[in-house]
Write a protein that holds these residues in place. Sequence first.
Motif, PDB file in Angstrom:
ATOM      1  N   GLY A 171       0.819  -1.216   0.000  1.00 26.51           N
ATOM      2  CA  GLY A 171       0.000   0.000   0.000  1.00 26.51           C
ATOM      3  C   GLY A 171       0.848   1.259   0.000  1.00 26.51           C
ATOM      4  O   GLY A 171       0.348   2.347  -0.285  1.00 26.51           O
ATOM      5  N   GLY A 172       2.132   1.130   0.307  1.00 24.18           N
ATOM      6  CA  GLY A 172       3.029   2.288   0.359  1.00 24.18           C
ATOM      7  C   GLY A 172       3.605   2.616  -1.006  1.00 24.18           C
ATOM      8  O   GLY A 172       3.414   1.888  -1.976  1.00 24.18           O
ATOM      9  N   ARG A 173       4.332   3.733  -1.065  1.00 22.64           N
ATOM     10  CA  ARG A 173       4.837   4.236  -2.346  1.00 22.64           C
ATOM     11  C   ARG A 173       6.012   3.433  -2.885  1.00 22.64           C
ATOM     12  O   ARG A 173       6.313   3.489  -4.078  1.00 22.64           O
ATOM     13  CB  ARG A 173       5.267   5.690  -2.188  1.00 22.64           C
ATOM     14  N   LEU A 174       6.717   2.752  -2.029  1.00 18.99           N
ATOM     15  CA  LEU A 174       7.838   1.911  -2.473  1.00 18.99           C
ATOM     16  C   LEU A 174       7.697   0.579  -1.745  1.00 18.99           C
ATOM     17  O   LEU A 174       8.563   0.134  -0.999  1.00 18.99           O
ATOM     18  CB  LEU A 174       9.182   2.609  -2.165  1.00 18.99           C
ATOM     19  N   ALA A 175       6.538  -0.043  -1.988  1.00 17.00           N
ATOM     20  CA  ALA A 175       6.173  -1.238  -1.219  1.00 17.00           C
ATOM     21  C   ALA A 175       7.114  -2.397  -1.516  1.00 17.00           C
ATOM     22  O   ALA A 175       7.357  -2.743  -2.672  1.00 17.00           O
ATOM     23  CB  ALA A 175       4.743  -1.617  -1.521  1.00 17.00           C
ATOM     24  N   VAL A 176       7.640  -2.984  -0.475  1.00 20.98           N
ATOM     25  CA  VAL A 176       8.447  -4.191  -0.574  1.00 20.98           C
ATOM     26  C   VAL A 176       7.479  -5.369  -0.479  1.00 20.98           C
ATOM     27  O   VAL A 176       6.591  -5.374   0.380  1.00 20.98           O
ATOM     28  CB  VAL A 176       9.449  -4.241   0.603  1.00 20.98           C
ATOM     29  N   LYS A 177       7.640  -6.333  -1.378  1.00 25.60           N
ATOM     30  CA  LYS A 177       6.737  -7.493  -1.360  1.00 25.60           C
ATOM     31  C   LYS A 177       6.779  -8.152   0.027  1.00 25.60           C
ATOM     32  O   LYS A 177       7.859  -8.450   0.542  1.00 25.60           O
ATOM     33  CB  LYS A 177       7.157  -8.489  -2.436  1.00 25.60           C
ATOM     34  N   ASP A 178       5.602  -8.341   0.607  1.00 22.89           N
ATOM     35  CA  ASP A 178       5.505  -8.933   1.946  1.00 22.89           C
ATOM     36  C   ASP A 178       6.267  -8.149   3.016  1.00 22.89           C
ATOM     37  O   ASP A 178       6.672  -8.718   4.031  1.00 22.89           O
ATOM     38  CB  ASP A 178       6.010 -10.383   1.955  1.00 22.89           C
ATOM     39  N   GLY A 179       6.471  -6.871   2.762  1.00 26.89           N
ATOM     40  CA  GLY A 179       7.200  -6.052   3.739  1.00 26.89           C
ATOM     41  C   GLY A 179       6.579  -6.128   5.126  1.00 26.89           C
ATOM     42  O   GLY A 179       7.289  -6.137   6.144  1.00 26.89           O
ATOM     43  N   ASP A 180       5.234  -6.216   5.161  1.00 24.58           N
ATOM     44  CA  ASP A 180       4.570  -6.263   6.471  1.00 24.58           C
ATOM     45  C   ASP A 180       4.731  -7.605   7.190  1.00 24.58           C
ATOM     46  O   ASP A 180       4.400  -7.721   8.372  1.00 24.58           O
ATOM     47  CB  ASP A 180       3.082  -5.887   6.351  1.00 24.58           C
TER      48      ASP A 180
END
Length: 187
Positions: free
Chosen positions: A16-25
């Motif tokens: 959802g962020g501007r530079l989202a890392v895959k599975d960052g959450d």
Amino acid sequence: MKVLIIVDIQKDFCPGGRLAVKDGDAVLSPSNRLLGAFKEAGLPVIFTRDWHPANHCSFTDFGGIWPSHCVAETSGADFHDNLIIPDNALIISKADRPDKDAYSGFEGTDLDTELKNLDADEIIIAGLATDYCVKNTVLDALRLGYKTTVAQECIRAVNINPEDGKQAVKEMIKAGAIFDSVVNLIK
Ligand code: VGL
Ligand code: ZN
């Protein structure tokens, strides 16, 4: 003294962020377990954050390679809502000047001074992203002589090239980093 460093777990690096890392959450829950264990043991934790001016040189509009992200004082630069931040946490902002990028939490910051003030000799690292800020922070920590362990479930990569994350892990290990699981690290 053992110190936990949580690297850039900010909204813009999560889905959802501007530079989202895959599975960052996916780093949130294991990182929160580490944070809980450090709190219980009375050990210090430090949070780094990417903290760019709106005209930062790493942004495509200003000649860089990234979409605008983690602009200081915007919601995208906030730590993820589910990250447990203790009241006494130390926060280190980096890459906060227009003309200079900095992937390492040590670059242009007081991080080394703060660690020395805490009498740190051992660092545990978790966060985003494996192939940029985690890698560069780990390599600097090793160069500065800290025993450095990466919490292996607590990192995710941008992977502009599909193998970047794996390559970064190799590089960190080659430089002397230890990789270990959260269960072992909280024993
Ligand atoms: C990062 C890309 C751009 C990071 C920061 O925190 O890993 N990655 N800026
Ligand atoms: Zn950045």
